[in-house]
Design an enzyme around this catalytic site. Structure first.
Site, PDB file in Angstrom:
ATOM      1  N   CYS A 143       0.832  -1.204   0.000  1.00  0.00           N
ATOM      2  CA  CYS A 143       0.000   0.000   0.000  1.00  0.00           C
ATOM      3  C   CYS A 143       0.865   1.253   0.000  1.00  0.00           C
ATOM      4  O   CYS A 143       0.457   2.304  -0.509  1.00  0.00           O
ATOM      5  CB  CYS A 143      -0.952   0.001   1.194  1.00  0.00           C
ATOM      6  SG  CYS A 143      -0.146  -0.046   2.808  1.00  0.00           S
ATOM      7  N   HIS A 432      -1.596   1.530   7.461  1.00  0.00           N
ATOM      8  CA  HIS A 432      -2.085   1.424   6.082  1.00  0.00           C
ATOM      9  C   HIS A 432      -2.051   2.805   5.438  1.00  0.00           C
ATOM     10  O   HIS A 432      -2.409   3.814   6.060  1.00  0.00           O
ATOM     11  CB  HIS A 432      -3.510   0.880   6.064  1.00  0.00           C
ATOM     12  CG  HIS A 432      -4.045   0.633   4.685  1.00  0.00           C
ATOM     13  ND1 HIS A 432      -3.459  -0.249   3.802  1.00  0.00           N
ATOM     14  CD2 HIS A 432      -5.109   1.166   4.034  1.00  0.00           C
ATOM     15  CE1 HIS A 432      -4.138  -0.253   2.665  1.00  0.00           C
ATOM     16  NE2 HIS A 432      -5.143   0.590   2.781  1.00  0.00           N
TER      17      HIS A 432
END
Length: 501
Positions: A143, A432
């Protein structure tokens, strides 16, 4: 569990937060926060129960990696189920099964009926996305990479690659190096602007980056800022070799420097006689501290210091005079000895694309511990950088006197418009990255393969880590570019699926 029954956590019977189902025992567990993660507790207490299914996204999740994992067989099964539900709904069967499946990721070589595939992706969404906006598959803790690759939509880079300024075929003929990062970026631009709306897998780019940065060749989570700087360095290494010999970075015409290159000025002034020593340092971004008290022991141990900061306040702190410590005394050329001194930073040259790096991750050598700063940072959508230019800072230092300034930036555009925000959620160990892009007066949330429209309030409330601004004149010109025009729903092309892109 019946199709209409609301899934609940096997531990707390709750249905809030993100829900995961264990692939081994089919038990459901919730994750409200890193501190309240029943899914993680289950995998730690049961050997071999590390792989779960994200029930909202129908994605595989590894509790050890704390990230999505990709498996082509699993994806094929999900997409077959999705298409089966689509066909049944047209025959009058309830569409609840289809609404539960929001999966849109496809794997290469999937042998599915082309007619069903096309009908699946031609379903109309709430609005039509700009051409080139495409999800990126998470290849295992990537990510950090996907969030930065979405920023390549910045006008200078997008225009450079779409105008074929780096031609893959010519590059292969002229170079013996088979691994070329600009070639892989050019390939990505061809893919995302092809009209295909299925998520793209940047596997070739990841492989090339690993080969050029062997210390980062791992499936562990990386820092998005470090990846951004590494990517620009590799572009510069390749593009710089293709041009004539250059004396320094200021003469480099590679796309990385043309878009992001700026110049910082550092003035160190003797506290005794006032003599000033000036140096200039090239930069591709500007790293900003959140506050002056971050390094104190009391603040390092506390998680609840100042609740809010602002980007303007961080810039004021960055350009504020700072008294150097006793171990950093200046050797004054006028006094001919070491003296106490004041140091002040300013911006000598502004880039076309201005990147701010918010220092959210800290390490204390004395305490031998690290932490993440979770303060909210308020940032403007329009930013005037004139107060932080060297000319403005020096004039203010001398009482705003009007005098000629070497390299006056009066003819330089100082007004910028926000373009992208890379955010980080979670903890230092497990987090994230997500990117918010501003295209044609609309904000889009790019979360790996998933893209949705969001309101600006969502962006303002995000935990920004990297903030990208584009010069105002360049930004408005890019909005009129044909490559940013939304795709017509009447055209025979793929459009996003309602509710998942």
């Amino acid at each position: 569990m019946s199709k209409l029954e609301i899934p609940r956590c096997s531990v707390c019977s709750g249905c809030q937060g993100r829900l995961y189902m264990c692939l081994i025992c089919s038990s459901v567990f919730c994750c409200l926060s890193p501190e309240s993660n029943h899914a993680l507790l289950h995998s730690q207490s049961q050997d071999g129960h590390e792989i779960l299914v994200d029930m909202e996204r129908a994605e595989l999740y590894c509790s050890v990696c704390c990230d999505q994992v990709y498996d082509p067989d699993f994806d094929k099964s999900v997409m077959c189920k999705h298409i089966k539900g689509f066909s049944r709904s047209e025959n009058g069967v309830e569409e609840s099964e289809m609404r539960l499946s929001k999966r849109r990721r496809l794997s290469f070589g999937m042998d599915l009926d082309s007619k069903n595939m096309k009908r699946l992706f031609i379903r109309k969404s709430k609005s039509c996305f700009p051409l080139g906006l495409r999800g990126l598959n998470n290849l295992g803790n990537t990510c950090f990479m996907n969030s930065v690759l979405q920023v390549l939509h910045a006008p200078p880079l997008r225009n450079y690659f779409l105008s074929d300024r780096h031609n893959r075929e010519i590059c292969r003929k002229m170079s013996t190096d088979r691994l070329c990062l600009p070639c892989d970026i050019d390939l990505m631009f061809s893919a995302v602007f092809s009209g295909d709306r299925t998520p793209y897998s940047p596997a070739q780019f990841l492989y090339s980056w690993w080969q050029h940065s062997e210390n980062h060749a791992t499936y562990e989570q990386q820092d998005a800022h470090e990846f951004f700087i590494s990517m620009l360095d590799k572009i510069h290494d390749k593009e710089g070799k293709a041009s004539l010999a250059i004396k320094d970075d200021r003469d480099c015409q590679c796309i990385a420097h043309r878009a992001f290159y700026g110049l910082l000025r550092s003035d160190v002034t003797c506290a005794s006689c006032g003599f000033t020593s000036t140096t200039h340092d090239p930069c591709m971004d500007i790293s900003l501290d959140l506050s002056a008290c971050n390094s104190s022991r009391k603040d390092f141990a506390s998680k609840s210091s100042k609740p809010n900061e602002s980007l303007v306040g961080c810039l004021d702190l960055f350009t504020r005079p700072e008294k150097l410590g006793s171990d950093q005394k200046l050797y004054c050329e006028n006094c001919h000895e070491k003296q106490d001194a004041l140091k002040q930073m300013s911006i000598k040259k502004l880039p076309l694309v201005l990147c701010f790096h918010i220092k959210r991750f800290e390490h204390s050598p004395t305490r031998k511990m690290s932490r993440k700063i979770d303060r909210r940072v308020q940032f403007p959508f329009s930013l005037d950088m004139k107060p932080y230019l060297s000319s403005s800072i020096v004039r203010k230092r001398y009482g705003n006197r009007i005098f000629s300034f070497d390299g006056d930036e009066s003819d330089v555009s100082t007004e910028f418009e926000i373009f992208a925000v890379v955010t980080h959620s979670g903890t230092l160990e497990s987090g994230h990255y997500v990117t918010y892009l501003h295209l044609r007066n609309q904000w889009y949330k790019c979360d790996d393969a998933w893209i949705i429209e969001v309101d600006e309030e969502v962006v303002r409330a995000s935990q920004c880590y990297l903030i990208y601004y584009v010069q105002k004149m360049l930004y408005h010109k890019s909005c009129e570019d044909v490559s940013c025009q939304p795709m017509s729903l009447r055209a025979d092309t793929f459009v996003p699926i309602t509710g998942c892109c």
